[in-house]
Design an enzyme around this catalytic site. Structure first.
Site, PDB file in Angstrom:
ATOM      1  N   SER A   1      65.752  47.834  60.650  1.00  0.00           N
ATOM      2  CA  SER A   1      64.401  48.507  61.246  1.00  0.00           C
ATOM      3  C   SER A   1      63.250  47.672  60.492  1.00  0.00           C
ATOM      4  CB  SER A   1      64.549  49.966  60.803  1.00  0.00           C
ATOM      5  OG  SER A   1      63.751  50.558  61.728  1.00  0.00           O
ATOM      6  N   LYS A   8      62.837  43.555  60.409  1.00  0.00           N
ATOM      7  CA  LYS A   8      61.470  42.767  60.489  1.00  0.00           C
ATOM      8  C   LYS A   8      61.318  41.822  59.461  1.00  0.00           C
ATOM      9  CE  LYS A   8      59.230  46.958  62.261  1.00  0.00           C
ATOM     10  NZ  LYS A   8      59.737  47.375  63.649  1.00  0.00           N
ATOM     11  N   TRP A  68      63.663  53.272  71.444  1.00  0.00           N
ATOM     12  CA  TRP A  68      62.316  53.039  70.598  1.00  0.00           C
ATOM     13  C   TRP A  68      62.290  51.467  70.153  1.00  0.00           C
ATOM     14  CZ3 TRP A  68      57.719  54.920  70.377  1.00  0.00           C
ATOM     15  CH2 TRP A  68      56.812  54.667  69.183  1.00  0.00           C
ATOM     16  N   HIS A  89      70.049  55.013  66.031  1.00  0.00           N
ATOM     17  CA  HIS A  89      69.214  53.930  65.136  1.00  0.00           C
ATOM     18  C   HIS A  89      70.034  54.289  63.743  1.00  0.00           C
ATOM     19  CE1 HIS A  89      65.790  51.638  63.927  1.00  0.00           C
ATOM     20  NE2 HIS A  89      65.520  52.575  63.121  1.00  0.00           N
TER      21      HIS A  89
HETATM   22  C1  GTR Z   1      59.661  53.468  62.881  1.00  0.00           C
HETATM   23  C2  GTR Z   1      59.001  52.357  63.493  1.00  0.00           C
HETATM   24  C3  GTR Z   1      59.885  51.161  63.626  1.00  0.00           C
HETATM   25  C4  GTR Z   1      60.845  50.849  62.844  1.00  0.00           C
HETATM   26  C5  GTR Z   1      61.416  52.169  62.054  1.00  0.00           C
HETATM   27  C6  GTR Z   1      62.233  52.135  60.539  1.00  0.00           C
HETATM   28  O1  GTR Z   1      59.331  54.550  62.707  1.00  0.00           O
HETATM   29  O2  GTR Z   1      58.137  52.758  64.323  1.00  0.00           O
HETATM   30  O3  GTR Z   1      59.204  50.065  64.021  1.00  0.00           O
HETATM   31  O4  GTR Z   1      60.683  49.887  61.868  1.00  0.00           O
HETATM   32  O5  GTR Z   1      60.294  52.894  61.592  1.00  0.00           O
HETATM   33  O6  GTR Z   1      61.836  51.270  59.619  1.00  0.00           O
HETATM   34  O7  GTR Z   1      62.920  53.108  60.402  1.00  0.00           O
END
Ligand code: GTR
Length: 423
Positions: free
Chosen positions: A262, A266, A353, A403
């Site tokens: 997540s 990145k 998402w 996720h």
């Molecule tokens: C979310 C965000 C994503 C992702 C995620 C995470 O809320 O919108 O880009 O990075 O967090 O890191 O769990």
């Protein structure tokens, strides 16, 4: 309340709303034109690996520094490693566990980072290593009762309620994402640390992290639009962890895999792009600002991410909130920065998402850079069905489920690393 919890609490409603309102209809994505990967800024076509390595790679990395993640400082000359604990029969005797405190002696304002390292005891030679940051800290990654709770201000649970300090109920809370025994049994070491040691994850977090400590003006710094953001700071920390690993005789640092999930996915992509010592880069559901193409209007958008998490990026990135087409880069170019080293992108079908299809397309399109080196990328231009991993130098899978990081994901990462690290 801890500022991070405030941020989460105040943004969660708008977040849920945003997630509901986001486009999830492939038919509504529309058309877009990506910036060309293989046309240099002087207009010349990049047709050889040498041109990529000598000219275009530096241009692309420069564009990401200027427009997305900001410019990070070079490595400092004051890195200090202090081994604060060693246990040779961790995980029931499978591993040696070490804690190493990393500090910058000329920048004492930064409190430092606690690296936790597990190394397989059964190894006959230095072990390849997975390197990654965690959301919850070392005591959340491991279930072992003698892993110290992170002493710093961090979201924790006290008597079942949110608190500002780590506490026992969060021990092992991230263990399912870090299958230590499985990795150790496959011969891999694991090096991890809490991302908040580098920078607490909220808009003012930089004041208590590396960025203030490394800036001449400290907490009074006025950031320029191309200065580094939190992702830059977290990625910088991953490279310093690798600096330590290079000094540890139990570790084969030439076989280091940088991994993240997540927002930390990145971060792993940005770390692997900048630091070519990372032999393999793995992005687990990194989504917008990670592996997903920004120009695709599907799931999270540049608009949304720069509103919710402005501190992750450099100031310039927000300029593209209303028009990602004006951004001189898109994320397939970030993926390409790993070439010719192998890279893996994982998506989940229950995580729209993150735009799974956009994540695949980035990897697939970046393949033209591997091709310059005579190597294959994803090996297919068709987005594969669920649970059908594909890819040669650019691995990809779409897993069923939400996720998260699961055993299925790790099985693919182990297969991929074993395939590429095979002598
Ligand atoms: C979310 C965000 C994503 C992702 C995620 C995470 O809320 O919108 O880009 O990075 O967090 O890191 O769990």
């Amino acid at each position: 309340m801890h500022p991070l919890l405030v941020l989460l609490a105040t943004s969660s409603l708008t977040f849920a709303q945003a997630a509901r309102e986001a486009n999830y209809d492939e038919a509504k994505v529309g058309t877009f034109t990506l910036p060309p990967l293989l046309v240099a800024q002087d207009g010349s076509k990049v047709t050889t690996a040498e041109q990529w390595t000598k000219q275009r790679r530096a241009e692309v990395i420069g564009l990401f520094r200027e427009h997305v993640y900001g410019h990070s400082p070079a490595k400092t000359d004051d890195l200090k490693f202090e081994v604060t604990g060693t246990k040779d029969d961790a995980l029931g005797g499978l591993a040696t566990r070490k804690f190493v405190h990393l500090t910058l002696t000329k920048h004492p304002q930064w409190q430092g980072l606690d690296l936790m390292l597990y190394v397989p005891n059964a190894r006959r030679q230095p072990a390849p290593v997975f390197v990654g940051l965690s959301f919850g800290g070392n005591h959340a990654v491991s279930t072992e009762p003698d892993v110290p709770l992170n002493p710093r201000r961090m979201p924790g649970l006290k008597n079942g309620k949110s608190g500002n300090q780590a506490s026992e109920p969060t021990r092992g809370s991230e263990a399912s994402r870090w299958p230590l025994e499985m990795l150790i049994k496959h011969g891999y070491a694991v090096a991890t640390a809490w991302y908040g040691d580098l920078e607490p994850d909220h808009p003012q977090g930089w004041k208590d992290g590396l960025r203030a400590a490394l800036s001449p003006d400290g907490v009074n710094t006025r950031w320029q639009p191309n200065d580094w953001g939190a992702i830059g700071a977290w990625a910088w920390g991953l490279s310093r962890m690798l600096d330590y690993l290079e000094t540890d005789p139990a570790i084969d640092a030439r076989h280091a895999v940088v991994i993240g999930h997540s927002r930390l996915g990145k971060t792993a992509l940005w770390a692997g792009a900048q630091d070519e010592r990372f032999a393999i880069t793995i992005s687990n559901e990194s989504g917008e600002g990670g592996a997903a193409l920004s120009r695709r209007n599907f799931g999270e958008t540049t608009q949304r991410i720069t509103t919710s998490f402005p501190h992750w990026f450099c100031g310039n990135y927000a300029k593209y909130a209303d028009d990602p087409n004006a951004n001189p880069v898109d994320q397939h170019m970030l993926i390409a920065l790993a070439a010719p080293r192998p890279l893996y992108i994982a998506s989940a079908d229950g995580d729209p998402w993150s735009d799974p299809h956009g994540e695949f397309l980035s990897g697939q399109l970046a393949g033209e850079v591997w091709a310059l080196f005579g190597k294959a990328g994803t090996g297919t231009s068709t987005w594969p069905a669920v649970n059908h991993p594909v890819g040669d130098c650019v691995g990809y899978h779409l897993r069923t489920g939400k996720h998260d990081v699961t055993a299925y994901d790790w099985e693919q990462y182990l297969n991929f690393a074993e395939r590429h690290f095979a002598p």
